[in-house]
Motif scaffolding. Structure first.
Motif, PDB file in Angstrom:
ATOM      1  N   LEU A   1       0.953  -1.091   0.159  1.00 35.76           N
ATOM      2  CA  LEU A   1      -0.014  -0.037   0.004  1.00 35.76           C
ATOM      3  C   LEU A   1       0.878   1.314  -0.082  1.00 35.76           C
ATOM      4  CD1 LEU A   1      -2.906  -0.984   2.513  1.00 35.76           C
ATOM      5  CD2 LEU A   1      -3.005  -0.669  -0.066  1.00 35.76           C
ATOM      6  N   LEU A   2       1.710   1.213   0.663  1.00 35.41           N
ATOM      7  CA  LEU A   2       2.832   2.336   0.899  1.00 35.41           C
ATOM      8  C   LEU A   2       3.282   2.723  -0.336  1.00 35.41           C
ATOM      9  CD1 LEU A   2       4.452   1.645   4.314  1.00 35.41           C
ATOM     10  CD2 LEU A   2       3.094   3.801   3.691  1.00 35.41           C
ATOM     11  N   SER A   3       3.952   1.534  -1.107  1.00 32.84           N
ATOM     12  CA  SER A   3       4.725   1.725  -2.423  1.00 32.84           C
ATOM     13  C   SER A   3       3.736   2.069  -3.448  1.00 32.84           C
ATOM     14  CB  SER A   3       5.299   0.265  -2.765  1.00 32.84           C
ATOM     15  OG  SER A   3       6.525   0.014  -1.786  1.00 32.84           O
ATOM     16  N   GLU A   4       2.686   1.565  -3.346  1.00 37.66           N
ATOM     17  CA  GLU A   4       1.365   2.042  -4.387  1.00 37.66           C
ATOM     18  C   GLU A   4       1.066   3.634  -4.168  1.00 37.66           C
ATOM     19  OE1 GLU A   4       0.334   0.272  -7.037  1.00 37.66           O
ATOM     20  OE2 GLU A   4      -1.149   1.798  -7.602  1.00 37.66           O
ATOM     21  N   GLY A   5       1.148   4.014  -2.851  1.00 33.88           N
ATOM     22  CA  GLY A   5       0.637   5.340  -2.887  1.00 33.88           C
ATOM     23  C   GLY A   5       1.744   6.370  -3.048  1.00 33.88           C
ATOM     24  N   LEU A   6       3.168   5.804  -2.845  1.00 35.92           N
ATOM     25  CA  LEU A   6       4.173   6.805  -3.079  1.00 35.92           C
ATOM     26  C   LEU A   6       4.699   6.733  -4.577  1.00 35.92           C
ATOM     27  CD1 LEU A   6       5.961   6.125   0.329  1.00 35.92           C
ATOM     28  CD2 LEU A   6       4.570   8.176  -0.292  1.00 35.92           C
ATOM     29  N   LYS A   7       4.358   6.058  -5.356  1.00 36.29           N
ATOM     30  CA  LYS A   7       4.981   5.851  -6.574  1.00 36.29           C
ATOM     31  C   LYS A   7       5.175   6.820  -7.624  1.00 36.29           C
ATOM     32  CE  LYS A   7       1.496   3.773  -9.811  1.00 36.29           C
ATOM     33  NZ  LYS A   7       0.273   3.780  -9.130  1.00 36.29           N
ATOM     34  N   ASP A   8       4.463   8.005  -7.482  1.00 37.88           N
ATOM     35  CA  ASP A   8       4.442   9.031  -8.220  1.00 37.88           C
ATOM     36  C   ASP A   8       5.226  10.076  -7.587  1.00 37.88           C
ATOM     37  OD1 ASP A   8       3.329   7.742 -10.278  1.00 37.88           O
ATOM     38  OD2 ASP A   8       1.056   8.452  -9.499  1.00 37.88           O
ATOM     39  N   CYS A   9       5.668  10.092  -6.375  1.00 40.19           N
ATOM     40  CA  CYS A   9       6.600  11.077  -5.598  1.00 40.19           C
ATOM     41  C   CYS A   9       8.040  11.172  -6.203  1.00 40.19           C
ATOM     42  CB  CYS A   9       6.382  10.684  -4.100  1.00 40.19           C
ATOM     43  SG  CYS A   9       4.764  10.798  -3.570  1.00 40.19           S
ATOM     44  N   GLU A  10       8.302  11.903  -6.804  1.00 38.14           N
ATOM     45  CA  GLU A  10       9.497  12.070  -7.502  1.00 38.14           C
ATOM     46  C   GLU A  10      10.614  12.260  -6.356  1.00 38.14           C
ATOM     47  OE1 GLU A  10       9.777  15.392 -10.449  1.00 38.14           O
ATOM     48  OE2 GLU A  10      12.048  15.001 -10.495  1.00 38.14           O
ATOM     49  N   GLY A  11      11.546  11.683  -6.685  1.00 34.36           N
ATOM     50  CA  GLY A  11      12.796  11.690  -5.705  1.00 34.36           C
ATOM     51  C   GLY A  11      12.583  10.562  -4.409  1.00 34.36           C
ATOM     52  N   ILE A  12      11.431  10.071  -4.495  1.00 33.88           N
ATOM     53  CA  ILE A  12      11.406   8.908  -3.363  1.00 33.88           C
ATOM     54  C   ILE A  12      11.422   7.736  -3.962  1.00 33.88           C
ATOM     55  CG2 ILE A  12       9.750   8.108  -1.618  1.00 33.88           C
ATOM     56  CD1 ILE A  12       9.246  10.536  -0.716  1.00 33.88           C
ATOM     57  N   ILE A  13      12.517   6.732  -3.572  1.00 31.82           N
ATOM     58  CA  ILE A  13      12.626   5.486  -4.121  1.00 31.82           C
ATOM     59  C   ILE A  13      12.188   4.245  -3.239  1.00 31.82           C
ATOM     60  CG2 ILE A  13      14.640   4.063  -5.135  1.00 31.82           C
ATOM     61  CD1 ILE A  13      16.158   6.582  -5.157  1.00 31.82           C
ATOM     62  N   THR A  14      11.175   3.617  -3.678  1.00 26.23           N
ATOM     63  CA  THR A  14      10.539   2.769  -2.735  1.00 26.23           C
ATOM     64  C   THR A  14      11.260   1.268  -2.773  1.00 26.23           C
ATOM     65  OG1 THR A  14       8.913   2.275  -4.491  1.00 26.23           O
ATOM     66  CG2 THR A  14       8.233   3.812  -2.999  1.00 26.23           C
ATOM     67  N   PRO A  15      11.162   0.479  -1.814  1.00 29.57           N
ATOM     68  CA  PRO A  15      11.782  -0.751  -1.799  1.00 29.57           C
ATOM     69  C   PRO A  15      11.587  -1.543  -2.927  1.00 29.57           C
ATOM     70  CG  PRO A  15      10.579  -0.078   0.506  1.00 29.57           C
ATOM     71  CD  PRO A  15      10.150   0.635  -0.708  1.00 29.57           C
ATOM     72  N   VAL A  16      12.788  -2.135  -3.260  1.00 25.44           N
ATOM     73  CA  VAL A  16      12.631  -3.369  -4.285  1.00 25.44           C
ATOM     74  C   VAL A  16      12.622  -4.664  -3.644  1.00 25.44           C
ATOM     75  CG1 VAL A  16      14.354  -4.473  -5.887  1.00 25.44           C
ATOM     76  CG2 VAL A  16      14.231  -2.180  -5.846  1.00 25.44           C
ATOM     77  N   ILE A  17      11.550  -5.211  -3.924  1.00 28.23           N
ATOM     78  CA  ILE A  17      11.471  -6.888  -3.341  1.00 28.23           C
ATOM     79  C   ILE A  17      11.871  -7.793  -4.584  1.00 28.23           C
ATOM     80  CG2 ILE A  17       9.942  -8.528  -2.758  1.00 28.23           C
ATOM     81  CD1 ILE A  17       8.014  -6.322  -2.203  1.00 28.23           C
ATOM     82  N   VAL A  18      13.162  -8.354  -4.236  1.00 25.57           N
ATOM     83  CA  VAL A  18      13.852  -9.364  -5.259  1.00 25.57           C
ATOM     84  C   VAL A  18      12.781 -10.377  -5.890  1.00 25.57           C
ATOM     85  CG1 VAL A  18      16.043  -8.853  -4.435  1.00 25.57           C
ATOM     86  CG2 VAL A  18      14.903 -10.798  -3.708  1.00 25.57           C
ATOM     87  N   PRO A  19      12.865 -10.749  -7.157  1.00 24.99           N
ATOM     88  CA  PRO A  19      11.687 -12.194  -7.457  1.00 24.99           C
ATOM     89  C   PRO A  19      11.935 -13.246  -6.598  1.00 24.99           C
ATOM     90  CG  PRO A  19      12.959 -10.779  -9.413  1.00 24.99           C
ATOM     91  CD  PRO A  19      13.706 -10.524  -8.128  1.00 24.99           C
ATOM     92  N   ASP A  20      10.872 -13.945  -6.627  1.00 24.00           N
ATOM     93  CA  ASP A  20      10.956 -15.288  -5.958  1.00 24.00           C
ATOM     94  C   ASP A  20      11.335 -15.202  -4.565  1.00 24.00           C
ATOM     95  OD1 ASP A  20      10.318 -16.683  -8.369  1.00 24.00           O
ATOM     96  OD2 ASP A  20      12.284 -16.211  -9.019  1.00 24.00           O
ATOM     97  N   SER A  21      10.614 -13.937  -3.945  1.00 26.81           N
ATOM     98  CA  SER A  21      11.429 -14.091  -2.513  1.00 26.81           C
ATOM     99  C   SER A  21      10.183 -13.813  -1.461  1.00 26.81           C
ATOM    100  CB  SER A  21      12.534 -13.171  -2.285  1.00 26.81           C
ATOM    101  OG  SER A  21      11.894 -12.009  -2.457  1.00 26.81           O
ATOM    102  N   THR A  22      10.154 -14.055  -0.392  1.00 24.09           N
ATOM    103  CA  THR A  22       9.376 -13.317   0.634  1.00 24.09           C
ATOM    104  C   THR A  22      10.170 -12.301   1.625  1.00 24.09           C
ATOM    105  OG1 THR A  22       8.053 -15.532   0.874  1.00 24.09           O
ATOM    106  CG2 THR A  22       7.768 -13.772   2.714  1.00 24.09           C
ATOM    107  N   HIS A  23       9.835 -11.079   1.665  1.00 24.55           N
ATOM    108  CA  HIS A  23      10.466 -10.082   2.203  1.00 24.55           C
ATOM    109  C   HIS A  23       9.576  -9.923   3.652  1.00 24.55           C
ATOM    110  CE1 HIS A  23      12.057  -6.259   3.307  1.00 24.55           C
ATOM    111  NE2 HIS A  23      12.460  -5.991   2.188  1.00 24.55           N
ATOM    112  N   ALA A  24      10.333  -9.993   4.950  1.00 23.97           N
ATOM    113  CA  ALA A  24       9.659  -9.993   6.156  1.00 23.97           C
ATOM    114  C   ALA A  24       9.373  -8.782   6.227  1.00 23.97           C
ATOM    115  CB  ALA A  24      10.639 -10.655   7.247  1.00 23.97           C
ATOM    116  N   PHE A  25       9.817  -7.734   5.685  1.00 24.47           N
ATOM    117  CA  PHE A  25       9.600  -6.054   6.115  1.00 24.47           C
ATOM    118  C   PHE A  25       9.612  -5.796   7.433  1.00 24.47           C
ATOM    119  CE2 PHE A  25       8.080  -5.546   1.502  1.00 24.47           C
ATOM    120  CZ  PHE A  25       8.737  -4.510   1.238  1.00 24.47           C
ATOM    121  N   HIS A  26      10.673  -6.233   8.082  1.00 25.19           N
ATOM    122  CA  HIS A  26      11.043  -5.605   9.507  1.00 25.19           C
ATOM    123  C   HIS A  26      11.164  -4.057   9.210  1.00 25.19           C
ATOM    124  CE1 HIS A  26      12.709  -4.842  13.254  1.00 25.19           C
ATOM    125  NE2 HIS A  26      13.738  -4.541  12.680  1.00 25.19           N
TER     126      HIS A  26
END
Ligand SMILES: *Cc1c(COP(=O)(O)O)cnc(C)c1O
Length: 364
Positions: free
Chosen positions: A251-276
């Motif tokens: 939800l955060l990445s979707e909401g921030l996707k058009d904000c210039e200068g803000i780079i949202t986290p990359v999730i590598v393919p075939d993985s589960t990110h624990a988002f600590h």
């Protein structure tokens, strides 16, 4: 106030803890053993050894690897100080490698570049809850005959290429108050070799196999029944917790996707990110500096934190340390200048997430 973390002990633990208090069962016992077995099974490892905290878990795991005194251990400078402190406390040398800037994880290329004939292990950190490239790292380590230890203090329940932390080598976890599974303090070591597990159990408990059966010199690094009772139900809900963290992150990445200068986290393919942590980078295109953004968020009662403001190879007391090789880590330096972690924990609902997004968008 929307806080950066919020420990949640499931209600189901309350009665169990009360019963333990009534029964006077406080020291390491059957709950600890049950937790070790379940935690290891959940991470596809053969053995779990519960200990006092995540730093001691790293220290004991390094001791059980029987590296030569002063041997070099490759790791990332973009981590919590505990990673390097444990290496130094074990009488080894820290040698810093760079990270990949998109994932903040140790770069497999940098590992190859930093290898010397004194290198005996590599210690990747699964930072923010995303796993390092363990297939590539274990491959390189095997080619060069060096050991691998994974710092998974932030990565309970994560996976990458179908592999869990520790599954291909050995891993340590933390149950500190702010981690994805928390008991105030606590740690775990996962290993796959029987004799290594045996050594770790001795080191944890005064070198004793049974009561007063001494085999070696050890210390007291035991976890308590109360802590295990808090952690067992959290293990049952770990996949729910991870799913909620991922939902909030998406939800955060979707909401921030058009904000210039803000780079949202990359999730590598075939993985589960624990988002600590949900960690963005702020670059020159953003309307405010990182400090400015943090201030704006704070005014709207949203906590944000810089993990970590200094790479370890810039800490004054390590710059001239005889057992530290600083390496060349331009990406880690850029990350430390530009990262900011936003709240992502499971205690947040969609309205909290909207507040965070609106606060950031109000700067544009
Ligand atoms: C929390 C943490 C540790 C140390 O764990 P403690 O339980 O606090 O001793 C080690 N490494 C990393 C990456 C951590 O985040």
């Amino acid at each position: 106030m929307i806080r950066i973390s919020q420990p949640t002990v499931p209600e189901s633990a309350h009665a169990v803890v009360l019963q333990l208090l009534k029964d006077g069962q406080l020291a390491q016992g059957k709950f600890v053993q049950q937790f070790e077995e379940s935690f290891a099974r959940a991470h596809n490892s053969r053995h779990g050894i519960a200990v006092t905290n995540g730093t001691h878990a790293l220290l004991l795991a390094l001791q059980s690897m029987r590296l030569d005194p002063g041997a070099e251990v490759l790791t990332t400078p973009f981590t919590f100080a505990a990673t390097a402190n444990a290496i130094l406390e074990a009488g080894l040398t820290v040698s810093f490698c760079d990270i990949d800037l998109d994932t903040f994880l140790i770069s497999p290329n940098s590992i190859s570049n930093q290898l010397t004939d004194k290198t005996q292990a590599v210690l990747p950190v699964h930072l923010y809850g995303q796993m390092s490239d363990m297939k590539a790292i274990v491959n390189t380590a095997t080619q060069h005959g060096i050991g691998v230890l994974e710092d998974a203090a932030q990565a309970h329940g994560a996976s990458r290429d179908g592999i869990s932390p520790g599954q291909l080598s050995r891993a340590t976890f933390s149950f500190y108050a702010t981690k994805n599974m928390a008991s105030g303090e606590g740690g775990m070591i996962l290993v796959n070799e029987d004799d290594e597990a045996q050594t770790l159990r001795l080191l944890r408990n005064q070198g004793m196999r049974g009561r007063y059966e001494y085999e070696t010199v050890g210390m007291n690094y035991r976890l308590t029944e109360l802590q295990a009772a808090l952690l067992l139900p959290q293990l049952d809900s770990l996949s729910d917790i991870t799913r909620q963290r991922n939902r909030n992150a998406n939800l955060l990445s979707e909401g921030l996707k058009d904000c210039e200068g803000i780079i949202t986290p990359v999730i590598v393919p075939d993985s589960t990110h624990a988002f600590h942590q949900y960690t963005i980078r702020i670059d020159a295109g953003a309307p405010l500096s990182r400090n400015g953004l943090q201030k704006t968020l704070a005014e709207k009662e949203i906590e944000s934190v810089v993990y970590y403001p200094q790479p370890l190879n810039k800490l004054p007391h390590l710059l001239s340390h005889p057992n530290v090789r600083l390496g060349s880590t331009p990406n880690a330096f850029v990350a430390a200048e530009s990262v900011l972690s936003l709240p992502v924990h499971p205690g947040l609902n969609e309205s909290h997430i909207d507040q965070i997004i609106s606060a950031i968008k109000s700067m544009y």
